[in-house]
Every structure is written in structure tokens, then in C-alpha cells.
Design a protein around this motif. Structure first.
Motif, PDB file in Angstrom:
ATOM      1  N   ALA A   1      -0.981   7.200  -3.401  1.00 18.59           N
ATOM      2  CA  ALA A   1      -1.298   7.491  -1.563  1.00 18.59           C
ATOM      3  C   ALA A   1      -2.766   6.698  -1.485  1.00 18.59           C
TER       4      ALA A   1
ATOM      5  N   GLN B   1       0.848  -0.798  -0.390  1.00 21.00           N
ATOM      6  CA  GLN B   1       0.321  -0.486   0.027  1.00 21.00           C
ATOM      7  C   GLN B   1       0.969   1.082  -0.291  1.00 21.00           C
ATOM      8  N   GLU B   2       0.873   2.403  -0.845  1.00 23.05           N
ATOM      9  CA  GLU B   2       1.411   3.118  -1.202  1.00 23.05           C
ATOM     10  C   GLU B   2       0.794   4.243  -0.252  1.00 23.05           C
ATOM     11  N   HIS B   3       1.706   5.241   0.698  1.00 31.20           N
ATOM     12  CA  HIS B   3       1.778   5.948   1.789  1.00 31.20           C
ATOM     13  C   HIS B   3       1.800   7.581   1.187  1.00 31.20           C
ATOM     14  N   GLU B   4       1.739   7.682   0.531  1.00 32.49           N
ATOM     15  CA  GLU B   4       2.499   9.165  -0.243  1.00 32.49           C
ATOM     16  C   GLU B   4       2.354   9.126  -1.390  1.00 32.49           C
ATOM     17  N   GLY B   5       2.161  10.304  -2.348  1.00 32.44           N
ATOM     18  CA  GLY B   5       2.517  10.191  -4.054  1.00 32.44           C
ATOM     19  C   GLY B   5       0.474  10.750  -4.163  1.00 32.44           C
ATOM     20  N   LYS B   6       0.370  10.522  -5.643  1.00 33.76           N
ATOM     21  CA  LYS B   6      -0.581  10.254  -6.632  1.00 33.76           C
ATOM     22  C   LYS B   6      -0.926   9.255  -6.256  1.00 33.76           C
TER      23      LYS B   6
ATOM     24  N   SER C   1      -7.755   4.068  -4.307  1.00 32.24           N
ATOM     25  CA  SER C   1      -7.536   4.815  -2.417  1.00 32.24           C
ATOM     26  C   SER C   1      -8.675   4.864  -2.123  1.00 32.24           C
TER      27      SER C   1
END
Length: 648
Positions: free
Chosen positions: A290, A283-288, A320
Motif C-alpha cells: 500500500a 500505485q497500490e492502495h492496500e496490502g503489503k 510507500s
């Protein structure tokens, strides 16, 4: 297969030569065969002697002479080779004894497949409107692959995947709830065709209304309440129309797999748990991105580019906002296809012979594939690669290697065809792309009707196949005959031509041969030669791939074959090799090219060698050759899904 028998004989000869020379065994060498275009250079030819020159440390000509001696000493491939010659700088040219080939023709068999069960997924059209001709190319390719694989001995299960949770269905539901529309529509799918175009116009005019799509998508995924039921009803009716449309083309399925059931049965939850144990699903937590769950690309993997917004979106599995991407559900679906999830659907009958996944019903042996073939256009190459990557990341390398994406080019309209549909062609383009969002395209039912009307208005004899059946066959063949990667520019008139590489041409050739056999049978009634019917030594049966449909006594071959007779025999002998190659390479157009070549050679034979004139022996042989032609072309037509008419 004939080529396999010759290749094996050559390998054995090479092994014997290497042993006699005291050189390392080269029995594993790949022996390539070709059929020279000029029959004077042999019926089969090989350059193997030139390949072995360095290994055996001899001149290619000398090696070729040694191989020829071994071949002759071992019986000239069971007596099938009449003579074998060496041509500079070391070609081995082999000339068939066609009488011997005909006597043993029914003993040749395709290699026994070891691939087990194959699942072929095709059509898989969004259930939001009527199908257009671009969708039809997918279905025709998929059905031809199914027929090819079955003909070569595979157990095949045919899936039609229904994306009832996607943007397209959501857009149609938004349109039905918000866009007033009147007009003459025979089918619900045609009404939704216009609704879909209208809602996309509304999105352009008022971009804020796109939010309605997101709301509908959430409601469809939750699966409860009014909106979800409306989505179910819309998708169910349109899929029913799609299935009926495809049945008119001879296209059938074993199972409808609904995307919503993948979620409701917890398939994605199980897939999520498996993927979470890998290092590539994060899971991404920052950027486009996130908040998104993504499938990370391996470092240095150049096969899957990491540039461009399109690819950036493709590797997102969960957005998201919690909505799953198509690729996420496809990964779960493929884990089930290969029997790797430990879960299954329940199944109920959608209509006669067609089953559908569901929440309740029977337990049936669907899935558990050894090999999977997905027919999806080239624009889905990257998402298909993502599914492979997910399988490999989970340690299912064998299954990833057994997943095949049959990619193909899209279909557009020729200027003449586009103008006939009322599309503005003043721009002078060479082709006109179809767009469901803009309502540009030709519906399958509309295409069939137009083609049927054109055929009906121009044909003189209307006592043979119906104009509708000719139309569907012509369309089907036109969509199959191009190389898969070719983007087709569909033209009505080209598809209907009675000469050239068209389905109509093949069916005319088959009907012509059937008429000859009918006349020959009447003329030979009571004839003691038994050339048309009967049995006895040397009789051929329908078992040998393209052999005759009933046992017939083999006639004596003429001492010297006419050029047209020899050319037809040579093409007939290639059928099994062609079918096997096409099934391995998954290329239906290979069968089209072969069938067109066969029909052309028969028509030349028909015009240059009067079949029912001449001596008794000549008539018997040419009737036999004609019947072999109908058996082989008939099998090719079966594989392509075209009718075998006695009369056009």
C-alpha cells in the motif's frame, strides 16, 4: 572472413544446383562449417548436403558430389581450396591451399558492423568502501567487451554508474557519524571498509538503529545540508580511488554517471510522467505494498516470476515512504541512454580524459545509444528484466531488444586463499564467499600486493616486465578465462602458474616468439630472402586481423607441411571468426580459449620444428609463421588487456 567466404561460395553452389534441378530455391539455407579436430578430415567441413536431402529429394552423397563439382567449376573459393572430398554419408571436406591463403590473408575483413553506437556500463561499484576481487571481475569483463567491440568496428562509450543514493553509501555515512574507529589505514576506502562492517554489526546488535539509514537516505535524496555534503565527499573520494585502482589494470571510462544527478536533473520526474501514461505503472492502495508505485507484471508472463519477497521488492519503483528503488532510477537512466527523455546532463572533467555528469558544465554528445550492454552479476537478472519491461511498456520495443545484460557468476575464495587472508577455514568449505557487510573479502589493492610479492620472490629474471604488471595481468586473465556463468573460486597459485590456461603462459609464449624473431633478424641481416623484413609481391600488412606488424615478404611454403606447422596455420586462420563471434555473443572467455590454444600450438611448433635451423627456405617460412603468430596473439592480448612483452 574466411569462413564467410566459404559459406557464401557454398550457398551460391546450392542455388545453382536447385535451379538446375527445378526445385524451390534454397539459397537462404544456413550453411554450418566446422574445423575437424583431425586435419586428415579437412581444414573445413560441412554437413549441408545432409540438410538438403529432403528438399532436393536426393541422397546426401549425391548432393555433396554435385556441390563439390560446382565449387570446383567456380574456382574452388578463389583458389583457396586445394582439394575437396566427399565422405559418407555426405560430408564435404575441404582442404586449404595455405600458400594461397597466406597471399590473400590481408584482404579478409571482419563484417562491417551496423550496430552504430554502443554504451557499455560496467564496474558501477557502490561508492562506500574499497573494491574487492568480485567487483574486479565485473570491470575486467566490461573492459574486455569494450576492447572487443572496438576491434570489430563499433563506436563505444564506457559508463561507470555511481550509486550515491543507495543503502550502502547511507550505511557508511551512518557509520562515520556514529562509530568510533581507530587503526592503520592508508586509504579512505580501506577505512570505510571497516566502518561499513562495524555499522552492520551494530544493526544486528541493535536493530532499531537501522532507522538511521532511512534518515540518511532521505537526506541524500534531498541533496541539501550537512549530511548530503558528507555523502558527496565520501562518494567522491572513494570513486577517485576506484578509478585509480582500475587504471592500474588498464581499465578506463568515458563517463561517470551519478545517480543523484538523475534525480536533480528531473530524469525520474520525466520517466514517471511517461510511465504514468501506461496501464502497468500503478500505485497500490492496500496490502503489503500500500502506497507503493509498482510496475505490474504482464498476465501469464513466466519470464519474470511473481513469487518470493525478493521479486516482490524488485517490482516496486517508489516505496510507500517516497524513496525510489534502484530499479526506478535505472529505468530513467536507460531512457536517457537511448536518447528517449528529451533531457541531458551537463558535463565537467573528473580527471584527464574522464568526464562526469553534473549540474553545471559543458554540453557534450554522450548517450544516444543504438545498443546498450550492462555488465552486472546474475543476481541482478530480475531488475534488468524490469528495465526491459518498462521500455516495452512505453512502446520502445527496438530499444528493449537492444538492451543486453551480460550476467556473470560471483567470485569466492579457495580455502588456501582464504586461510592466507586470516579467514577461519576450520569449517572445511570448498569455497568462502566474500561479504562486505561482514568485512570478509580481499581488497583489489591487497590482492595485487600479495600477488606481486609472490611473483617477485619466485622469479629468477627480473629484467623483463615488472612483478606488479605480471600480477595485474595474471589476475585479469584469471577473471576472464571462465565461462561467464561460472562462479569463480579464486586461487592465488593457480592464477600465477606458467603452464596451463593462464595469462602468464600466454605472455611467456609471446616473449618466446619475440626472442626468436630477434635472433632470426640478426641472423638474416643482409639475407636476400627478405623473410623477416622488406616488401614486395605477396607482402602482408597489419590490416587483416592478426597480420604482421610490418610488411614482410611471403616465403615459399614447404611442399609438405609438418603437423605442428599445419596445426598452427589452422589456428591462425580462425582468429577473425573467433573475434567476430565473441563480439556478437559478448563472451570474452572465447578469446581466452582461442589465445590459449594458439599459444599451446606455437609452443609445440617451437619444440618440434627448430625455427632457426635447417635450410634457408625452411628458416624463412618458420620465421614468417612465428611473426604471424606474434601478430595474432598480440591482437588477442590487446583485446584481453594484457601486455605484449619482449621479455618476461
Amino acid at each position: 572472413m574466411l569462413s564467410e567466404l566459404i559459406q557464401e561460395s557454398l550457398k551460391q553452389c546450392i542455388h545453382q544446383i536447385s535451379v538446375s534441378l527445378g526445385t524451390p530455391a534454397v539459397s537462404q539455407v544456413t550453411v554450418e562449417l566446422e574445423q575437424p579436430a583431425n586435419a586428415e578430415h579437412g581444414d573445413y567441413s560441412s554437413n549441408i548436403a545432409m540438410q538438403l536431402a529432403r528438399t532436393l529429394r536426393k541422397a546426401p552423397n549425391a548432393i555433396a558430389e554435385m556441390i563439390v563439382s560446382e565449387l570446383q567449376a567456380s574456382g574452388s573459393v578463389n583458389g583457396l581450396l586445394m582439394r575437396i572430398e566427399v565422405a559418407a554419408p555426405g560430408f564435404i571436406n575441404m582442404y586449404m591451399d595455405w600458400q594461397a591463403w597466406a597471399q590473400t590473408r590481408d584482404t579478409f575483413a571482419l563484417p562491417r558492423n551496423t550496430g552504430g553506437k554502443v554504451i557499455v556500463e560496467h564496474t558501477s561499484v557502490n561508492p562506500n568502501k574499497s573494491m574487492h576481487i568480485g567487483h574486479l571481475r565485473n570491470s575486467c569483463i566490461g573492459d574486455a567487451l569494450v576492447r572487443m567491440l572496438k576491434h570489430t568496428g563499433y563506436s563505444v562509450e564506457v559508463h561507470n554508474y555511481v550509486d550515491d543514493l543507495g543503502n550502502q553509501l547511507a550505511d557508511t555515512v551512518v557509520g562515520l557519524l556514529n562509530i568510533p574507529l581507530a587503526g592503520e589505514h592508508v586509504r579512505f576506502g580501506d577505512y570505510c571498509w571497516d566502518i561499513y562492517a562495524e555499522i552492520n554489526k551494530a544493526y544486528t546488535q541493535k536493530p532499531e538503529t537501522v532507522q538511521k539509514r532511512t534518515e540518511i537516505l532521505h537526506a541524500l535524496e534531498e541533496g541539501h545540508g550537512n549530511t548530503a555534503w558528507i555523502g558527496n565527499l565520501v562518494a567522491g573520494q572513494i570513486v577517485k580511488e576506484h578509478v585509480e585502482e582500475m587504471r592500474n589494470f588498464g581499465i578506463e571510462y568515458d563517463l561517470l554517471v551519478w545517480e543523484s544527478h538523475i534525480l536533480k536533473e528531473g530524469f525520474w520526474s520525466s520517466a514517471f510522467d511517461l510511465l504514468s501514461q501506461t496501464e502497468v505503472f500503478v500505485q497500490e492502495h492496500e496490502g503489503k505494498l500500500a502506497g507503493c508505485w509498482i510496475l505490474k507484471q504482464p498476465a501469464g508472463d513466466h519470464a519474470m516470476p511473481d513469487t518470493g519477497e525478493e521479486h516482490q521488492k524488485d517490482k516496486v519503483l517508489v516505496r510507500s515512504n517516497g524513496i525510489l528503488t534502484y530499479t526506478a532510477k535505472d529505468i530513467a537512466y536507460h531512457l536517457w541512454k537511448f536518447g528517449l527523455l528529451g533531457k541531458d546532463f551537463s558535463y565537467s572533467e573528473f580527471n584527464s580524459g574522464l568526464w562526469t555528469t553534473g549540474m553545471t558544465g559543458q554540453i557534450l554528445p554522450f548517450g544516444q545509444a543504438d545498443k546498450v550492454v550492462n555488465v552486472i552479476d546474475y543476481r541482478q537478472e530480475y531488475p534488468q528484466a524490469m528495465v526491459k519491461q518498462a521500455l516495452k511498456a512505453l512502446g520502445f520495443t527496438r530499444q528493449a531488444d537492444s538492451l543486453h545484460h551480460v550476467s556473470y557468476g560471483v567470485v569466492s575464495l579457495s580455502p588456501a586463499s582464504a586461510a592466507g587472508l586470516g579467514i577461519d577455514t576450520s569449517g572445511g568449505k570448498s569455497s568462502y564467499a566474500m561479504s562486505g557487510r561482514q568485512g570478509i573479502g580481499i581488497k583489489v589493492t591487497e590482492l595485487v600486493r600479495l600477488m606481486e610479492d609472490m611473483i617477485e620472490s619466485t622469479r629468477a629474471d627480473k629484467n623483463g616486465l615488472s612483478s606488479r604488471l605480471i600480477a595485474t595481468a595474471a589476475i585479469r586473465y584469471y577473471l576472464l578465462r571462465f565461462n561467464l556463468g561460472t562462479e569463480i573460486v579464486f586461487d592465488f597459485k593457480q592464477a600465477m602458474e606458467i603452464s596451463g590456461n593462464t595469462g602468464v603462459y600466454l605472455m611467456y609464449a609471446y616473449a618466446r616468439a619475440q626472442r626468436v624473431l630477434s635472433k632470426g633478424g640478426a641472423a638474416a641481416e643482409g639475407n636476400s630472402t627478405g623473410a623477416v623484413s622488406g616488401s614486395g609481391n605477396g607482402a602482408l600488412s597489419s590490416s587483416g586481423g592478426g597480420a604482421v606488424s610490418e610488411k614482410i615478404k611471403l616465403p615459399l611454403f614447404p611442399p609438405q607441411l609438418e603437423a605442428a606447422e599445419l596445426a598452427l596455420l589452422r589456428q591462425l586462420s580462425l582468429w577473425q571468426d573467433t573475434l567476430y563471434t565473441a563480439s556478437q555473443e559478448l563472451t570474452p572467455n572465447t578469446i581466452c580459449n582461442y589465445a590459449h590454444g594458439l599459444a599451446s600450438l606455437f609452443n609445440h611448433f617451437y619444440s618440434s620444428c627448430p625455427i632457426l635451423k635447417g635450410g634457408e627456405a625452411s628458416i624463412a617460412f618458420r620465421l614468417w609463421l612465428t611473426r604471424c603468430f606474434t601478430g595474432t596473439l598480440g591482437e588477442a592480448l590487446d583485446v584481453l588487456g594484457l601486455p605484449k612483452p619482449d621479455r618476461m
